[in-house]
Design an enzyme around this catalytic site. Sequence first.
Site, PDB file in Angstrom:
ATOM      1  N   PRO A 105     -45.467  -5.012  58.450  1.00  0.00           N
ATOM      2  CA  PRO A 105     -44.743  -5.956  59.301  1.00  0.00           C
ATOM      3  C   PRO A 105     -44.798  -5.633  60.788  1.00  0.00           C
ATOM      4  O   PRO A 105     -44.704  -4.482  61.185  1.00  0.00           O
ATOM      5  CB  PRO A 105     -43.303  -5.860  58.779  1.00  0.00           C
ATOM      6  CG  PRO A 105     -43.229  -4.587  58.016  1.00  0.00           C
ATOM      7  CD  PRO A 105     -44.602  -4.357  57.469  1.00  0.00           C
ATOM      8  N   ASN A 106     -44.965  -6.694  61.552  1.00  0.00           N
ATOM      9  CA  ASN A 106     -44.934  -6.664  63.024  1.00  0.00           C
ATOM     10  C   ASN A 106     -46.171  -6.049  63.673  1.00  0.00           C
ATOM     11  O   ASN A 106     -46.282  -6.053  64.900  1.00  0.00           O
ATOM     12  CB  ASN A 106     -43.660  -5.957  63.556  1.00  0.00           C
ATOM     13  CG  ASN A 106     -42.405  -6.604  63.024  1.00  0.00           C
ATOM     14  OD1 ASN A 106     -42.214  -7.794  63.214  1.00  0.00           O
ATOM     15  ND2 ASN A 106     -41.569  -5.846  62.331  1.00  0.00           N
ATOM     16  N   ARG A 159     -45.273  -6.647  71.237  1.00  0.00           N
ATOM     17  CA  ARG A 159     -44.121  -5.812  70.870  1.00  0.00           C
ATOM     18  C   ARG A 159     -44.162  -4.462  71.593  1.00  0.00           C
ATOM     19  O   ARG A 159     -45.185  -3.778  71.601  1.00  0.00           O
ATOM     20  CB  ARG A 159     -44.050  -5.605  69.346  1.00  0.00           C
ATOM     21  CG  ARG A 159     -45.016  -4.586  68.796  1.00  0.00           C
ATOM     22  CD  ARG A 159     -44.966  -4.415  67.294  1.00  0.00           C
ATOM     23  NE  ARG A 159     -43.803  -3.728  66.800  1.00  0.00           N
ATOM     24  CZ  ARG A 159     -43.820  -2.922  65.731  1.00  0.00           C
ATOM     25  NH1 ARG A 159     -44.927  -2.703  65.053  1.00  0.00           N
ATOM     26  NH2 ARG A 159     -42.714  -2.338  65.327  1.00  0.00           N
ATOM     27  N   TYR A 200     -46.426   0.911  71.717  1.00  0.00           N
ATOM     28  CA  TYR A 200     -47.609   0.578  70.903  1.00  0.00           C
ATOM     29  C   TYR A 200     -48.843   0.205  71.734  1.00  0.00           C
ATOM     30  O   TYR A 200     -49.906  -0.026  71.174  1.00  0.00           O
ATOM     31  CB  TYR A 200     -47.263  -0.564  69.936  1.00  0.00           C
ATOM     32  CG  TYR A 200     -46.162  -0.175  68.972  1.00  0.00           C
ATOM     33  CD1 TYR A 200     -46.401   0.794  67.992  1.00  0.00           C
ATOM     34  CD2 TYR A 200     -44.890  -0.732  69.048  1.00  0.00           C
ATOM     35  CE1 TYR A 200     -45.390   1.183  67.115  1.00  0.00           C
ATOM     36  CE2 TYR A 200     -43.878  -0.352  68.178  1.00  0.00           C
ATOM     37  CZ  TYR A 200     -44.134   0.600  67.215  1.00  0.00           C
ATOM     38  OH  TYR A 200     -43.142   0.984  66.346  1.00  0.00           O
ATOM     39  N   ASN A 221     -51.179   1.243  57.329  1.00  0.00           N
ATOM     40  CA  ASN A 221     -50.052   1.436  58.234  1.00  0.00           C
ATOM     41  C   ASN A 221     -48.931   0.553  57.677  1.00  0.00           C
ATOM     42  O   ASN A 221     -48.900  -0.650  57.923  1.00  0.00           O
ATOM     43  CB  ASN A 221     -50.404   1.013  59.667  1.00  0.00           C
ATOM     44  CG  ASN A 221     -49.240   1.256  60.619  1.00  0.00           C
ATOM     45  OD1 ASN A 221     -48.125   1.535  60.177  1.00  0.00           O
ATOM     46  ND2 ASN A 221     -49.485   1.137  61.905  1.00  0.00           N
ATOM     47  N   ALA A 270     -42.708  -0.601  59.332  1.00  0.00           N
ATOM     48  CA  ALA A 270     -41.314  -0.251  59.015  1.00  0.00           C
ATOM     49  C   ALA A 270     -41.117   0.103  57.537  1.00  0.00           C
ATOM     50  O   ALA A 270     -40.217   0.879  57.193  1.00  0.00           O
ATOM     51  CB  ALA A 270     -40.393  -1.394  59.415  1.00  0.00           C
ATOM     52  N   HIS A 290     -40.708   3.778  56.033  1.00  0.00           N
ATOM     53  CA  HIS A 290     -39.483   4.558  55.947  1.00  0.00           C
ATOM     54  C   HIS A 290     -38.534   4.084  54.853  1.00  0.00           C
ATOM     55  O   HIS A 290     -37.430   4.607  54.718  1.00  0.00           O
ATOM     56  CB  HIS A 290     -38.789   4.524  57.323  1.00  0.00           C
ATOM     57  CG  HIS A 290     -39.752   4.678  58.457  1.00  0.00           C
ATOM     58  ND1 HIS A 290     -40.525   5.808  58.619  1.00  0.00           N
ATOM     59  CD2 HIS A 290     -40.123   3.823  59.462  1.00  0.00           C
ATOM     60  CE1 HIS A 290     -41.307   5.644  59.690  1.00  0.00           C
ATOM     61  NE2 HIS A 290     -41.082   4.448  60.209  1.00  0.00           N
ATOM     62  N   GLU A 337     -52.795   7.341  55.654  1.00  0.00           N
ATOM     63  CA  GLU A 337     -51.727   6.624  56.365  1.00  0.00           C
ATOM     64  C   GLU A 337     -51.988   6.729  57.874  1.00  0.00           C
ATOM     65  O   GLU A 337     -52.373   7.789  58.353  1.00  0.00           O
ATOM     66  CB  GLU A 337     -50.405   7.312  55.996  1.00  0.00           C
ATOM     67  CG  GLU A 337     -49.178   6.780  56.674  1.00  0.00           C
ATOM     68  CD  GLU A 337     -47.946   7.649  56.337  1.00  0.00           C
ATOM     69  OE1 GLU A 337     -48.087   8.854  56.064  1.00  0.00           O
ATOM     70  OE2 GLU A 337     -46.847   7.086  56.372  1.00  0.00           O
ATOM     71  N   HIS A 350     -50.266   5.774  61.757  1.00  0.00           N
ATOM     72  CA  HIS A 350     -49.219   5.257  62.646  1.00  0.00           C
ATOM     73  C   HIS A 350     -49.739   5.273  64.062  1.00  0.00           C
ATOM     74  O   HIS A 350     -50.259   6.305  64.521  1.00  0.00           O
ATOM     75  CB  HIS A 350     -47.930   6.087  62.533  1.00  0.00           C
ATOM     76  CG  HIS A 350     -47.348   6.009  61.169  1.00  0.00           C
ATOM     77  ND1 HIS A 350     -46.770   4.854  60.696  1.00  0.00           N
ATOM     78  CD2 HIS A 350     -47.336   6.888  60.160  1.00  0.00           C
ATOM     79  CE1 HIS A 350     -46.408   5.052  59.444  1.00  0.00           C
ATOM     80  NE2 HIS A 350     -46.738   6.275  59.090  1.00  0.00           N
ATOM     81  N   ILE A 351     -49.609   4.151  64.741  1.00  0.00           N
ATOM     82  CA  ILE A 351     -50.112   4.022  66.113  1.00  0.00           C
ATOM     83  C   ILE A 351     -49.327   4.955  67.034  1.00  0.00           C
ATOM     84  O   ILE A 351     -49.891   5.655  67.865  1.00  0.00           O
ATOM     85  CB  ILE A 351     -49.975   2.551  66.572  1.00  0.00           C
ATOM     86  CG1 ILE A 351     -50.852   1.651  65.681  1.00  0.00           C
ATOM     87  CG2 ILE A 351     -50.340   2.399  68.044  1.00  0.00           C
ATOM     88  CD1 ILE A 351     -50.521   0.170  65.764  1.00  0.00           C
ATOM     89  N   SER A 352     -48.007   4.971  66.859  1.00  0.00           N
ATOM     90  CA  SER A 352     -47.150   5.820  67.692  1.00  0.00           C
ATOM     91  C   SER A 352     -46.979   7.184  67.026  1.00  0.00           C
ATOM     92  O   SER A 352     -47.275   7.355  65.833  1.00  0.00           O
ATOM     93  CB  SER A 352     -45.778   5.156  67.875  1.00  0.00           C
ATOM     94  OG  SER A 352     -45.090   5.105  66.628  1.00  0.00           O
ATOM     95  N   ARG A 375     -39.978  10.277  67.442  1.00  0.00           N
ATOM     96  CA  ARG A 375     -39.097   9.118  67.575  1.00  0.00           C
ATOM     97  C   ARG A 375     -37.793   9.306  66.776  1.00  0.00           C
ATOM     98  O   ARG A 375     -37.411  10.431  66.493  1.00  0.00           O
ATOM     99  CB  ARG A 375     -39.873   7.854  67.167  1.00  0.00           C
ATOM    100  CG  ARG A 375     -41.106   7.640  68.089  1.00  0.00           C
ATOM    101  CD  ARG A 375     -41.855   6.384  67.749  1.00  0.00           C
ATOM    102  NE  ARG A 375     -41.024   5.188  67.954  1.00  0.00           N
ATOM    103  CZ  ARG A 375     -41.346   3.986  67.490  1.00  0.00           C
ATOM    104  NH1 ARG A 375     -42.479   3.814  66.798  1.00  0.00           N
ATOM    105  NH2 ARG A 375     -40.550   2.949  67.698  1.00  0.00           N
TER     106      ARG A 375
HETATM  107  C1  DQA Z   1     -45.478   2.344  63.101  1.00  0.00           C
HETATM  108  C2  DQA Z   1     -44.246   3.240  63.219  1.00  0.00           C
HETATM  109  C3  DQA Z   1     -43.098   2.650  62.411  1.00  0.00           C
HETATM  110  O1  DQA Z   1     -41.956   3.499  62.510  1.00  0.00           O
HETATM  111  C4  DQA Z   1     -42.724   1.281  62.932  1.00  0.00           C
HETATM  112  O2  DQA Z   1     -41.710   0.706  62.136  1.00  0.00           O
HETATM  113  C5  DQA Z   1     -43.886   0.377  63.044  1.00  0.00           C
HETATM  114  C6  DQA Z   1     -45.172   0.903  63.497  1.00  0.00           C
HETATM  115  C7  DQA Z   1     -46.636   2.826  64.001  1.00  0.00           C
HETATM  116  O3  DQA Z   1     -47.745   2.357  63.779  1.00  0.00           O
HETATM  117  O4  DQA Z   1     -46.427   3.644  64.903  1.00  0.00           O
HETATM  118  O5  DQA Z   1     -43.773  -0.841  62.867  1.00  0.00           O
HETATM  119  O6  DQA Z   1     -45.939   2.381  61.762  1.00  0.00           O
END
Ligand code: DQA
Length: 144
Positions: free
Chosen positions: A9-10, A17, A22, A73, A76, A79, A97, A99-101, A106
């Site tokens: 998502p997102n 965003r 990101y 990825n 959200a 978690h 897996e 994660h961009i960030s 965090r």
């Molecule tokens: C994310 C990190 C997640 O905590 C967050 O909810 C995202 C993006 C990342 O790619 O850094 O939507 O997966």
Amino acid sequence: MKILVINGPNINMLGIREPGIYGKQTFADLLSLIDKTAREEYLDIEQFQSNHEGAIVDKIQESYKKVDGIVINPAAYTHTSVAILDALKSVAIPAVEVHISNVDARESFRQISYPGMYCEKTIKGQGLDGYRQAILYLKEAYGK
Ligand code: DQA
């Protein structure tokens, strides 16, 4: 070698965003970068994005015996989603897996990853290049 790249998502909101977290590159940029990696590395890469947990579970189930590696990825759902963890375990396809960030730096609620308990590697904080790194890892480990 066939690789499935799944974004949760997102991730389709990249570029809009929270650019401070990101980056400014868009979701279309991410799709192009992955397509380019596929061409350069002679890989068959399918991309899938959904904002819905069940759709991601369905997609993972459908990949059984059809895909050699998964890059995910879960966004959200990282978690929260035992369902995505169980789907990955069910199909038993090698997975990485992304994660961009840098989730480690965090909020505390981002410190747990359920899908990550199955994945053999996690790449975090590398921006969009993390996807390329994950694809190259799967090619190196499982390419044929
Ligand atoms: C994310 C990190 C997640 O905590 C967050 O909810 C995202 C993006 C990342 O790619 O850094 O939507 O997966």
